[in-house]
Design a protein around this motif. Structure first.
Motif, short mmCIF file in Angstrom:
data_model
loop_
_atom_site.label_atom_id
_atom_site.label_comp_id
_atom_site.label_asym_id
_atom_site.label_seq_id
_atom_site.Cartn_x
_atom_site.Cartn_y
_atom_site.Cartn_z
N PRO A 1 0.83 -1.21 0.00
CA PRO A 1 0.00 0.00 0.00
C PRO A 1 0.86 1.26 0.00
O PRO A 1 1.93 1.28 0.60
N THR A 2 0.38 2.27 -0.69
CA THR A 2 1.01 3.59 -0.68
C THR A 2 -0.09 4.63 -0.47
O THR A 2 -1.27 4.33 -0.64
N PHE A 3 0.31 5.84 -0.11
CA PHE A 3 -0.65 6.82 0.40
C PHE A 3 -0.39 8.21 -0.17
O PHE A 3 0.76 8.61 -0.31
N ARG A 4 -1.46 8.91 -0.47
CA ARG A 4 -1.34 10.31 -0.91
C ARG A 4 -2.41 11.12 -0.20
O ARG A 4 -3.60 10.81 -0.31
N ALA A 5 -1.99 12.15 0.49
CA ALA A 5 -2.94 13.00 1.22
C ALA A 5 -3.41 14.14 0.32
O ALA A 5 -3.35 15.30 0.69
N GLU A 6 -3.85 13.78 -0.89
CA GLU A 6 -4.31 14.82 -1.81
C GLU A 6 -5.81 14.96 -1.77
O GLU A 6 -6.54 13.98 -1.74
N ASN A 7 -6.23 16.19 -1.80
CA ASN A 7 -7.66 16.47 -1.67
C ASN A 7 -8.37 16.26 -3.00
O ASN A 7 -8.95 17.16 -3.58
N SER A 8 -8.31 15.02 -3.47
CA SER A 8 -8.82 14.71 -4.80
C SER A 8 -10.10 13.88 -4.69
O SER A 8 -10.14 12.87 -4.00
N HIS A 9 -11.12 14.33 -5.36
CA HIS A 9 -12.43 13.66 -5.27
C HIS A 9 -12.81 12.95 -6.57
O HIS A 9 -13.96 12.67 -6.80
N THR A 10 -11.83 12.69 -7.45
CA THR A 10 -12.15 12.08 -8.73
C THR A 10 -12.30 10.57 -8.62
O THR A 10 -11.96 9.98 -7.59
N GLY A 11 -12.75 9.97 -9.68
CA GLY A 11 -12.85 8.52 -9.73
C GLY A 11 -11.55 7.85 -10.14
O GLY A 11 -11.51 6.66 -10.43
N ARG A 12 -10.44 8.63 -10.17
CA ARG A 12 -9.15 8.08 -10.57
C ARG A 12 -8.14 8.09 -9.42
O ARG A 12 -7.03 7.62 -9.60
N GLU B 1 -5.46 5.83 -0.35
CA GLU B 1 -4.74 4.59 -0.06
C GLU B 1 -4.88 3.66 -1.25
O GLU B 1 -6.00 3.35 -1.64
N PHE B 2 -3.79 3.26 -1.83
CA PHE B 2 -3.86 2.36 -2.98
C PHE B 2 -2.62 1.46 -2.99
O PHE B 2 -1.66 1.72 -2.28
N TRP B 3 -2.68 0.41 -3.79
CA TRP B 3 -1.57 -0.55 -3.82
C TRP B 3 -0.72 -0.33 -5.06
O TRP B 3 -1.25 0.00 -6.12
N MET B 4 0.56 -0.50 -4.89
CA MET B 4 1.47 -0.24 -6.00
C MET B 4 2.46 -1.40 -6.14
O MET B 4 2.91 -1.99 -5.17
N ILE B 5 2.79 -1.68 -7.41
CA ILE B 5 3.79 -2.71 -7.74
C ILE B 5 5.00 -2.00 -8.32
O ILE B 5 4.86 -1.21 -9.26
N GLU B 6 6.16 -2.23 -7.73
CA GLU B 6 7.37 -1.54 -8.17
C GLU B 6 8.54 -2.51 -8.30
O GLU B 6 9.22 -2.79 -7.32
N PRO B 7 8.80 -3.02 -9.52
CA PRO B 7 10.00 -3.84 -9.72
C PRO B 7 11.23 -2.95 -9.94
O PRO B 7 11.10 -1.79 -10.35
N GLU B 8 12.37 -3.50 -9.64
CA GLU B 8 13.65 -2.78 -9.83
C GLU B 8 14.68 -3.80 -10.28
O GLU B 8 14.85 -4.84 -9.65
N ILE B 9 15.33 -3.51 -11.40
CA ILE B 9 16.30 -4.47 -11.95
C ILE B 9 17.68 -3.83 -12.12
O ILE B 9 17.79 -2.68 -12.55
N CYS B 10 18.72 -4.59 -11.77
CA CYS B 10 20.08 -4.09 -11.91
C CYS B 10 20.70 -4.58 -13.21
O CYS B 10 20.20 -5.49 -13.83
N PHE B 11 21.82 -3.94 -13.60
CA PHE B 11 22.50 -4.25 -14.86
C PHE B 11 21.50 -4.10 -16.00
O PHE B 11 21.40 -4.94 -16.89
N ALA B 12 20.73 -3.02 -15.94
CA ALA B 12 19.63 -2.85 -16.88
C ALA B 12 19.52 -1.37 -17.26
O ALA B 12 19.80 -0.49 -16.45
N ASP B 13 19.11 -1.15 -18.49
CA ASP B 13 18.86 0.22 -18.94
C ASP B 13 17.37 0.43 -19.21
O ASP B 13 16.56 -0.46 -18.92
N LEU B 14 17.04 1.56 -19.77
CA LEU B 14 15.63 1.89 -19.97
C LEU B 14 14.94 0.88 -20.89
O LEU B 14 13.78 0.52 -20.67
N SER B 15 15.67 0.43 -21.87
CA SER B 15 15.10 -0.53 -22.81
C SER B 15 14.75 -1.85 -22.11
O SER B 15 13.67 -2.43 -22.33
N ASP B 16 15.63 -2.34 -21.25
CA ASP B 16 15.32 -3.53 -20.46
C ASP B 16 14.07 -3.30 -19.62
O ASP B 16 13.22 -4.19 -19.45
N ASP B 17 13.99 -2.11 -19.06
CA ASP B 17 12.87 -1.76 -18.19
C ASP B 17 11.54 -1.83 -18.95
O ASP B 17 10.54 -2.36 -18.46
#
Lengths: 515, 515
Positions: free
Chosen positions: A274-285, A289-305
């Motif tokens: 879970p990650t969190f943003r205290a933004e006063n946003s009332h949109t449907g987007r 509180e929401f969940w985030m997936i964040e992979p990180e790879i070494c020996f890699a450039d933008l193209s690999d990413d």
């Protein structure tokens, strides 16, 4: 799982006194035909027939969108009278009977019930909840608005829309873990409570015990700095040295900086939390509180990413098409769903993602305007942060498939993104998909100590705040890259639902933390 | 995965410019023998030989505990001179070469490097970080204390102990998701931010934007109640109506109450997420932020719940023995590890868990004391909350295997646990394992509305606070049960490590939220 084989069910200690409706109804019920089985669940509908001699109860247990028709006969079924007075939709039953070919239309099989047991009636007959009846049951048989469902989030999993969304959400979480595990990534639980504040991804919530640790306590003492003014309604500076952690601590807005520490030792890692943003946003987007997936790879450039992101997204889509076919069909045909949903998803699988630079994209957008194909609210000039309408124009109108936009102006991106040789752009990528717009944001990271320090300075960040992040560059730095995917956006993308509050069990947004 | 087959590696877009060390070293290197490959990683050690003609670099990339020996020859290897001046341990390299049978002892194969590339030197030569050298590198070759490693949590994944713990942690998370998915459970993300406070599981952190949303801001305004006293150092009552959610919101201490809402519609669900306790505890058994797994099953009683827990624990242990053999061996032989670790784990697999009631356990403990086998600090009398020494005595000395203790006095358990017919005990279970003590706590839930309301009253809880929880009993209630497992306790159990701060990437406890 990719080949769609059903998951194995092991026969260990964990036995239960029922068969799941999903298993009963698989292959038109052939596996259990003419057998005596027990099912349990909640009534979708109940109906009397033959002047009260027959009672039809359609039972759902959440294992799939399908229900099983149970037929009770006053002359043959034990417990018939008890089951009759249930309050209808929402009541819970356990039914023992024989699975037979259906006498009626609409289903292949039905359960001829020998023993029916009412587990829990619906006490919606009066406001006190002492009378059996469906009048006040918030999830009654009639069609409800999604708004109504949200207001009853504790019961909405009993409705078809939310149940289907939750099954798909489960499958996407499982697909995520399976994809990364199968590719040799390690799941790293990055911290939720953080003393760092350098991501700049958004406003943060403070976490404190200064306001008392008891929820019901209203009189609290906050240690404050006596040299600062205090008046009747506000205090001055808070003395965080008296707080639980001895300093100001916030809820994380991203696990990226933390997960980089483990990438720079274990090479291929991801975080999913879970990650969190205290933004006063009332949109449907947006959610607080929401969940985030964040992979990180070494020996890699933008193209690999980008390769990783494309493989991962396609894996999720394929997993959904193969394992959630029934729920996708439901969404395709539901009034809350999207016509052509599965075709849109198949389109993502069938084509390589379009890759182009931000600079190229600006030219494409300028040409489209010049040619009179479109008129944007803002002018597409180099340097702007592309508004959603331009992002969607690119992937929906120009390329008609996912688009990976790369190499953005450094001014509109974060300090940790690798500076390109032109010194104007950074090695960032936004992946845009039809219907949603941006679904993934990633970058190669700046792994050169001197450049990173300079970028911190340029962006007004105190490098000392992130001494530990700089240490990764000081000791055996390596090229590395990663991205972030908002999990709820993925669920919107897969289900075709419009409002992010409908794809998470209990949505949190300003003024709303009910349940 | 149960049969130990290696995970499939798919050949899609996601290609990389290296082979993982784990893959190279598998089966004594036979797969890549005499082939040209690229490896990349961090030096465990570097060593000169033959008067500087040879350079040995032992490379690890985190994919396993093993390293690959790379041999650079000043006459044959391109980039030799650059690689020589790396600062040693911790420097990062990319090596291209031919895998050959090892010339030395200690490993089956080694890499005869044709091109060596220093990716990042270790700048630990001076305090400014401008000079190459290992003197100030916190993860130098010498053995470090676990305490030292904790203080450098951003680098400790480069050490063997933490890397092995993280690989096992990953596998246990993956085993958890696989187990529940294969048994038809849905993963439900229960909320982290909660307005409810009825679990009573511990002190809670408040979450607020009243203290300013900017981490660096020190002057803040807190709306306060002007009718309450304010003096120079403290404020009176905080006006939460001005806060982000319009009321006091806390970090969750358990997802159970929330996950029950989805169980009572989808039948078999689990949550796996972070939970928080604001307790001023400085032991090696407690964290302020930790991860918890909480399954919840409908149409189930306490016995089903214990069956599920036993199956689940055994699945995790089996998964570890089959998939983490190398890291378990490391822990068994490490000075930070445990002699007999794998035998202890095998013992869990090989025996059915002992099941007995709290009341029986008290008798067993009393008899043991009477027989002079043991002397406890406290008297084992009916009604006490069993201290850790009694729990461990039961599973380590009496039964020598996991013990499921059931039916505790209602006074020492939570309001939501099902009252037994004796009206003195509740259908709760604690599962005790050797080395750890309590690893799982669970119960059948009170699904009878009238009894639940009465229990709330008895325990001084305002039932209105949990109106939505009561609704689950009002509308189609069903017997259901579940349990909670502290994920870090599971990792301690599997690794044999002693301190909970060593099995989570960034431990949070009083006065500590660094990184």
């Amino acid at each position: 799982m990719l080949n769609g084989a059903p998951p194995p069910v092991e026969n260990n200690l964990y036995r239960r006194h029922r068969v799941r409706v999903k298993e009963v109804m698989a292959n038109e019920g052939t596996q259990f035909l003419d057998k005596t089985i027990t099912v349990a669940g909640w009534a979708r509908t109940t109906r009397n027939a033959n002047k009260g001699q027959l009672l039809f109860v359609e039972i759902n247990d959440g294992s799939s969108g399908e229900s099983i028709q149970c037929v009770l006969d006053s002359e043959k079924t034990e417990g018939f009278d008890e089951c009759k007075n249930s309050g209808g939709t929402g009541a819970s039953f356990q039914m023992v009977g024989t699975l037979i070919a259906s006498q009626g239309d609409g289903q292949a099989v039905e359960l001829a019930v020998t023993t029916g047991k009412l587990l829990g009636a619906v006490y919606g007959g009066n406001i006190e909840g002492t009378e059996i009846g469906g009048a006040l049951y918030p999830m009654s048989k009639k069609a409800h608005t999604l708004e109504h469902m949200r207001e009853h989030a504790h019961l909405r999993a009993r409705g078809r829309v939310h149940a289907a969304a939750m099954r798909i959400r489960h499958c996407m979480a499982y697909a995520t873990h399976t994809f990364f595990h199968n590719h040799g990534f390690l799941y790293i639980h990055t911290p939720i409570l953080t003393g760092a504040d350098c991501e700049g991804a958004g406003e943060q919530f403070g976490v404190t015990t200064l306001l008392g640790s008891d929820h019901l306590e209203t009189d609290v003492t906050i240690p404050i700095d006596p040299t600062k003014p205090v008046n009747e309604t506000v205090v001055g500076a808070v003395d965080y040295s008296k707080d639980f952690f001895g300093k100001r601590v916030n809820l994380t807005v991203s696990g990226q900086l933390n997960v980089e520490t483990h990438a720079c030792a274990l090479s291929d890692v991801y975080t999913f939390g879970p990650t969190f943003r205290a933004e006063n946003s009332h949109t449907g987007r947006h959610l607080a509180e929401f969940w985030m997936i964040e992979p990180e790879i070494c020996f890699a450039d933008l193209s690999d990413d980008i390769n990783l992101a494309e493989d991962y997204l396609k894996y999720c889509v394929k997993f959904a098409l193969e394992n959630c076919a029934e729920d996708l069909e439901f969404f395709e045909n539901s009034p809350h769903g999207e016509v052509g949903l599965r075709d849109r998803l198949k389109n993502v699988l069938d084509n390589p993602f379009q890759r182009l630079t931000y600079t190229e994209a600006i030219k494409v957008l300028q040409k489209a305007e010049k040619d009179g194909d479109v008129k944007f609210e803002e002018d597409p000039v180099w340097g702007i942060d592309l508004p959603s309408e331009m992002e969607r124009y690119l992937c929906e109108k120009v390329y008609k498939k996912p688009v990976c936009l790369t190499d953005y102006p450094k001014e509109i991106k974060s300090f940790y993104m690798k500076l390109n040789d032109d010194e104007k752009t950074v090695a960032a990528v936004d992946i845009l998909v039809p219907k949603i717009g941006e679904i993934i944001g990633g970058s190669q990271r700046e792994h050169r100590m001197d450049v990173l320090k300079k970028r911190c300075e340029e962006m007004g960040l105190d490098a000392k705040q992130v001494w530990w992040y700089l240490d990764l560059r000081r000791y055996g730095t390596v090229p590395h890259a990663g991205f972030g995917l908002g999990f709820e956006r993925l669920i919107l993308f897969i289900t075709g639902l419009q409002n992010i509050r409908d794809v998470i069990p209990f949505p949190r947004y300003p003024q709303n933390a009910e349940f």
